[in-house]
Motif scaffolding. Structure first.
Motif, short mmCIF file in Angstrom:
data_model
loop_
_atom_site.label_atom_id
_atom_site.label_comp_id
_atom_site.label_asym_id
_atom_site.label_seq_id
_atom_site.Cartn_x
_atom_site.Cartn_y
_atom_site.Cartn_z
N ALA A 46 -7.14 -4.96 -2.81
CA ALA A 46 -7.69 -5.72 -1.72
C ALA A 46 -6.50 -6.12 -0.81
O ALA A 46 -5.85 -7.19 -1.05
N SER A 47 -6.15 -5.48 0.15
CA SER A 47 -4.69 -5.46 1.28
C SER A 47 -5.26 -5.05 2.39
O SER A 47 -5.92 -4.20 2.72
N ALA A 48 -4.38 -5.55 3.22
CA ALA A 48 -4.54 -5.33 4.97
C ALA A 48 -3.14 -4.92 5.35
O ALA A 48 -2.21 -5.54 4.93
N ALA A 49 -3.10 -3.97 6.32
CA ALA A 49 -1.96 -3.40 6.91
C ALA A 49 -1.80 -4.05 8.03
O ALA A 49 -2.75 -4.83 8.95
N LEU A 50 -0.89 -4.15 8.68
CA LEU A 50 -0.09 -4.40 9.99
C LEU A 50 -0.51 -3.40 11.06
O LEU A 50 -0.15 -2.48 10.80
N VAL A 80 -8.60 8.12 -16.57
CA VAL A 80 -7.65 8.24 -15.45
C VAL A 80 -8.35 8.21 -14.06
O VAL A 80 -9.58 9.28 -14.10
N GLY A 81 -8.20 7.34 -13.07
CA GLY A 81 -8.92 7.57 -11.82
C GLY A 81 -8.00 6.94 -10.72
O GLY A 81 -6.90 7.07 -10.77
N LEU A 82 -8.69 6.43 -9.86
CA LEU A 82 -7.70 5.87 -8.48
C LEU A 82 -7.83 4.51 -8.46
O LEU A 82 -8.57 3.73 -8.79
N CYS A 83 -6.52 4.03 -8.04
CA CYS A 83 -6.38 2.78 -7.44
C CYS A 83 -6.42 2.82 -5.93
O CYS A 83 -5.59 3.50 -5.34
N LEU A 84 -7.67 2.04 -5.39
CA LEU A 84 -7.68 2.35 -4.01
C LEU A 84 -7.17 0.99 -3.39
O LEU A 84 -7.76 -0.32 -3.18
N ASP A 85 -5.74 0.91 -2.87
CA ASP A 85 -4.98 0.14 -2.11
C ASP A 85 -5.39 0.16 -0.86
O ASP A 85 -5.21 1.17 -0.02
N THR A 86 -6.18 -0.83 -0.23
CA THR A 86 -6.68 -0.54 1.15
C THR A 86 -5.76 -1.07 2.51
O THR A 86 -6.06 -0.40 3.41
N CYS A 87 -4.54 -1.28 1.95
CA CYS A 87 -3.58 -1.31 3.09
C CYS A 87 -2.79 0.21 3.39
O CYS A 87 -2.93 0.74 4.29
N HIS A 88 -2.63 0.90 1.97
CA HIS A 88 -2.27 2.17 1.99
C HIS A 88 -3.32 3.16 2.51
O HIS A 88 -2.80 3.96 3.26
N LEU A 89 -4.52 2.75 2.31
CA LEU A 89 -5.73 3.53 2.88
C LEU A 89 -5.65 3.53 4.56
O LEU A 89 -5.74 4.49 5.16
N ALA A 90 -5.45 2.32 4.87
CA ALA A 90 -5.35 2.21 6.37
C ALA A 90 -4.26 2.82 7.13
O ALA A 90 -4.49 3.41 8.19
N VAL A 91 -3.26 2.74 6.42
CA VAL A 91 -1.74 3.46 7.13
C VAL A 91 -2.04 4.64 7.21
O VAL A 91 -1.55 5.30 8.07
N SER A 92 -2.87 5.35 6.12
CA SER A 92 -3.17 7.01 6.24
C SER A 92 -4.06 7.21 7.28
O SER A 92 -4.43 8.64 7.58
N HIS A 106 1.87 -5.64 3.89
CA HIS A 106 0.55 -6.50 3.21
C HIS A 106 0.84 -7.84 4.00
O HIS A 106 1.66 -8.36 3.88
N VAL A 107 -0.37 -7.90 4.83
CA VAL A 107 -0.40 -9.36 5.26
C VAL A 107 -1.71 -10.01 4.84
O VAL A 107 -2.69 -9.53 4.27
N PRO A 108 -1.51 -11.40 4.76
CA PRO A 108 -2.64 -12.22 4.20
C PRO A 108 -4.10 -11.84 4.70
O PRO A 108 -4.18 -11.80 5.96
N LEU A 109 -4.95 -11.72 4.00
CA LEU A 109 -6.23 -11.26 4.22
C LEU A 109 -7.10 -12.35 5.13
O LEU A 109 -7.83 -11.84 6.07
N HIS A 110 -6.70 -13.65 5.16
CA HIS A 110 -7.46 -14.69 5.87
C HIS A 110 -6.86 -15.03 7.12
O HIS A 110 -7.62 -15.55 7.97
N VAL A 132 -11.02 -2.19 7.31
CA VAL A 132 -10.83 -1.07 6.43
C VAL A 132 -11.22 -1.46 5.00
O VAL A 132 -11.55 -0.65 4.06
N LEU A 133 -10.58 -2.74 4.64
CA LEU A 133 -10.95 -3.19 3.31
C LEU A 133 -12.46 -3.41 3.20
O LEU A 133 -13.09 -3.06 2.22
N ARG A 134 -13.11 -4.16 4.09
CA ARG A 134 -14.49 -4.41 4.11
C ARG A 134 -15.25 -2.97 4.20
O ARG A 134 -16.16 -3.09 3.37
N GLY A 135 -14.96 -1.95 4.54
CA GLY A 135 -15.44 -0.75 4.65
C GLY A 135 -15.40 0.03 3.28
O GLY A 135 -16.48 0.56 2.74
#
Length: 375
Positions: free
Chosen positions: A232-236, A197-209, A295-299, A312-315
């Motif tokens: 791998a995701s991005a927030a607005l 058991v570990g973490l799923c790092l959703d980078t949209c959620h991470l950014a929102v926080s 979640h907005v398209p990465l590209h 945030v995703l890149r970081g």
């Protein structure tokens, strides 16, 4: 690297197989690779059907192989109905106190064990962060702890049998019991077996926080836990949410299907929240930048005055590269194509296939330095 098939509606095996022909194989061809990873989403009914029938699992594996598709990870966060007209809070049910959640996750593990390619060192299953934040009490904590212990026993037995583990990846999300990665680390540490058991790092959620990605990765590892999977995701993002232009732009992203939590960080570092975009202007001061769980398209950078949190995703990926010997599974998870203002009702299958392929190419180049494509 995979893309998550929760972007496609399907509730049964014929529907999933149709997805492979209609979307996944065309995406693979457009990306230009011989084999493409899928982060498969199986609704609970189908997961149970497959788990109970080895012949059906063998059929699904053969259908994937025939199309040059492989599965390292499953998304077991949505239980079902992820493309209903209104999803909102229902995506958090059943919660981890409900035996159905444990049964679904065990079914997914059974299926994944037979889908994993021979080259996989482990399989991953992402899951919800226990439940929506309320109601939740000490008895719920105890029940969820027991469910995780039972699941761990199942996963340990499978690992002994198969020689490689299936690992659960808990995915923090704003508004849930485990709202932030820090919440998840605090709850999981010394409570779960980190081998399973570990973490799923959703980078949209991470950014929102508004969490720092490098500090977050370091904190996970200090606690003796690991990132099992990255979504791998991005927030607005909007810098001046009270402006007329920003309000008009955000109105285009207000839609009825999914929950779009909003966070604003104050000058003293506190993070204020609203549970959905339509209510945010009435509930937040709108004096500083907002980040929105959309979640907005990465590209594709949103039109000004909006932007996306791809940094945030890149970081996060860069921090993982400097911390671990091998990157965890990376799953591109933009499930919102059907509700994006630019694409809602427009473009059809061709636009979706091109969009997913473009995201995968962007992720391969920007996150892994693979300019030639996805590997």
């Amino acid at each position: 690297m995979s893309y998550c098939t929760n972007v496609h509606p399907a509730e049964d095996l014929p529907g999933v197989l149709a997805q492979l022909d209609r979307y996944a194989e065309p995406v693979r061809r457009l990306v230009g690779v011989d084999v493409l990873g899928l982060g498969l989403w199986l609704p609970a009914g189908l997961a149970g059907e497959l788990a109970g029938d080895p012949a059906l699992r063998a059929r699904l594996r053969a259908e994937l192989d025939a199309r040059g598709l492989e599965v390292y990870t499953l998304n077991a966060f949505p239980y079902g109905g992820f493309h209903d007209d209104v999803v909102k809070h229902s995506v958090y049910r059943p919660q981890w106190t409900d035996p159905r959640r444990l049964e679904y996750t065990v079914d997914c593990a059974t299926v994944l064990a037979d889908l994993l390619p021979d080259t996989a060192s482990y399989g991953s299953i992402s899951t919800l962060p226990l439940a929506w934040r309320a109601p939740w009490d000490g008895a719920d904590d105890t029940a969820a702890t027991s469910a995780f212990a039972e699941l761990t026993g199942v996963l340990a037995g499978m690992a002994r049998r198969d020689g490689r583990p299936i690992r659960l990846a808990v995915e923090p999300e704003p508004g849930c019991v485990l709202d932030t990665v820090a919440d998840a680390v605090s709850w999981l540490a010394n409570r779960v077996d980190p081998r399973f058991v570990g973490l799923c790092l959703d980078t949209c959620h991470l950014a929102v926080s508004f969490a720092d990605p490098a500090e977050t990765v370091a904190a996970i590892h200090r606690a003796g836990l690991s990132v099992v999977k990255v979504q791998a995701s991005a927030a607005l993002q909007v810098e001046e949410p009270a402006s007329e232009a920003a309000q008009a732009a955000l109105a285009d992203f207000t839609e009825p299907r999914y929950l779009h939590q909003v966070r604003e960080r104050t000058g003293d570092g506190a993070v204020l929240g609203s549970d959905d975009l339509p209510q945010a202007l009435a509930e937040l001061p709108a004096q500083r930048a907002w980040r929105v769980h959309f979640h907005v398209p990465l590209h594709a950078r949103p039109a000004a005055p909006l932007s996306a949190t791809t940094d945030v995703l890149r970081g996060a990926v860069a921090a993982l590269e400097s911390t671990v010997e091998e990157l965890p599974h990376i799953e591109v998870e933009t499930y919102t194509w059907s509700v994006l203002p630019e694409t809602a009702g427009n473009g059809g299958d061709t636009a979706l296939i091109r969009g997913i392929a473009a995201e995968l190419r962007w992720a391969a180049a920007q996150l892994l330095g693979q300019e030639g494509g996805v590997r």
